[in-house]
Scaffold this motif. Structure first.
Motif, PDB file in Angstrom:
ATOM      1  N   ASP A 179      -4.446   1.272   1.867  1.00 12.87           N
ATOM      2  CA  ASP A 179      -3.727   2.141   0.654  1.00 12.87           C
ATOM      3  C   ASP A 179      -4.374   3.447   0.482  1.00 12.87           C
ATOM      4  OD1 ASP A 179      -2.210   2.091  -1.708  1.00 12.87           O
ATOM      5  OD2 ASP A 179      -3.894   2.104  -2.903  1.00 12.87           O
ATOM      6  N   GLN A 181       5.778   3.324   0.826  1.00 12.07           N
ATOM      7  CA  GLN A 181       5.302   2.118   0.330  1.00 12.07           C
ATOM      8  C   GLN A 181       5.521   1.077   1.455  1.00 12.07           C
ATOM      9  OE1 GLN A 181       4.156   1.876  -3.100  1.00 12.07           O
ATOM     10  NE2 GLN A 181       3.088   0.102  -2.107  1.00 12.07           N
ATOM     11  N   MET A 206       0.651  -1.202   0.193  1.00  8.78           N
ATOM     12  CA  MET A 206      -0.108  -0.029  -0.085  1.00  8.78           C
ATOM     13  C   MET A 206       0.971   1.087  -0.059  1.00  8.78           C
ATOM     14  SD  MET A 206      -1.262   0.095   4.029  1.00  8.78           S
ATOM     15  CE  MET A 206      -0.243  -0.155   5.243  1.00  8.78           C
TER      16      MET A 206
END
Lengths: 82, 143
Positions: free
Chosen positions: A67, A23, A1
Motif C-alpha cells: 500500500d 486501487q 491497497m
C-alpha cells in the motif's frame, strides 16, 4: 491497497496523463500491468518492452507491491545523441 | 554538477571540475539537436527522464568507464526540457593520461547512456507533428 502509477515517455500521451492512482487487492507488478491493460487497452501493445521501477531500482514483474507504493512504467529509452 | 539539467549545458564548468594535472588527454563529446531525422524536418526535441533511475545509472556508467578503460575522469550531463535545433543535449567529458583510452572511453560512455539511461526524446517536426523516438528496452524479461 492504493498505488501511484507513473507513466513516462510515449506512455504519457497514450494514458493522457503522467500519473494515476490505482486501487487493487494485494498483488504483484504483473497484476498491476494486467489491471492497467483493462483500464487502458491501448497500453497492452507497449507493455512487453516496458520496465518497471520503484525509486532507483528496476523491479521484476513478480515483485509484490505494498500500500502506498509508487511504480514507474519505463518504456524503451532513447536519450543521448544521433 | 547535477547530471540532469534544465538549463544550457556549461562546457567550461565541466572542464573546470574535471581538471587534473596528470591528464594528458581530454575528449569532449557533445550531442546537438539535428534539423532532420528519417527524412523529416525537425524543429526541436523535448527530453524527459525518470530522474531517480537515470541519475543512478549515469553514475554507474561513469564509474564503469573509468575502471574499464583506466581513464581518470568520466562525467556525463544531459539536458532536459524543450530544445531547438543546434542546442546541446548531452555532454561527455573524459580525461586520461593518453589519447587512445580517452577516445575509446568517451565513445563507450555515450553508447551506454543511449542504451541504459531512462531518458526519452519527443521529436517535433516543422509540419506540426511530433513523435517519441523508438529506443532500447530496459525490461530484461523482454529479451
Amino acid at each position: 491497497m492504493l498505488l501511484n502509477i507513473e507513466f513516462h515517455g510515449l506512455l504519457r500521451p497514450i494514458v493522457g496523463k503522467p500519473e494515476l492512482q490505482l486501487q487493487l487487492p494485494e498483488g504483484t507488478v504483473e497484476d498491476v500491468l494486467h489491471r492497467l491493460c483493462e483500464l487502458r487497452p491501448q497500453l497492452a501493445a507497449h507493455l512487453p518492452g516496458v520496465a518497471c521501477a520503484m525509486g532507483s531500482e528496476i523491479v521484476a514483474r513478480t515483485y509484490v507491491l505494498a500500500d502506498g507504493d509508487t511504480l514507474a512504467l519505463i518504456p524503451p529509452v532513447s536519450g543521448g545523441a544521433g | 554538477m547535477n547530471p540532469l539539467q534544465t538549463e544550457s549545458l556549461d562546457v567550461a564548468a565541466l572542464l573546470e571540475i574535471t581538471a587534473q594535472p596528470d591528464s594528458g588527454a581530454l575528449v569532449v563529446f557533445g550531442g546537438t539537436v539535428r534539423n532532420e531525422n528519417d527524412g523529416r524536418s525537425v524543429s526541436g526535441i523535448e527530453y524527459t527522464a525518470y530522474a531517480p533511475l537515470a541519475e543512478k545509472v549515469m553514475a554507474e556508467i561513469e564509474q564503469a568507464v573509468m575502471q574499464q578503460f583506466k581513464v581518470q575522469q568520466c562525467r556525463i550531463v544531459h539536458r532536459l526540457g524543450e530544445l531547438t535545433v543546434g542546442d546541446l543535449s548531452v555532454l561527455v567529458v573524459v580525461r586520461a593520461a593518453h589519447r587512445a583510452e580517452a577516445f575509446t572511453a568517451a565513445r563507450h560512455a555515450i553508447d551506454m547512456l543511449k542504451q541504459r539511461v531512462p531518458i526519452w526524446k519527443n521529436e517535433y517536426y516543422r509540419d506540426g507533428d511530433s513523435r517519441f523516438l523508438e529506443g532500447t528496452s530496459l525490461n530484461l524479461s523482454s529479451e
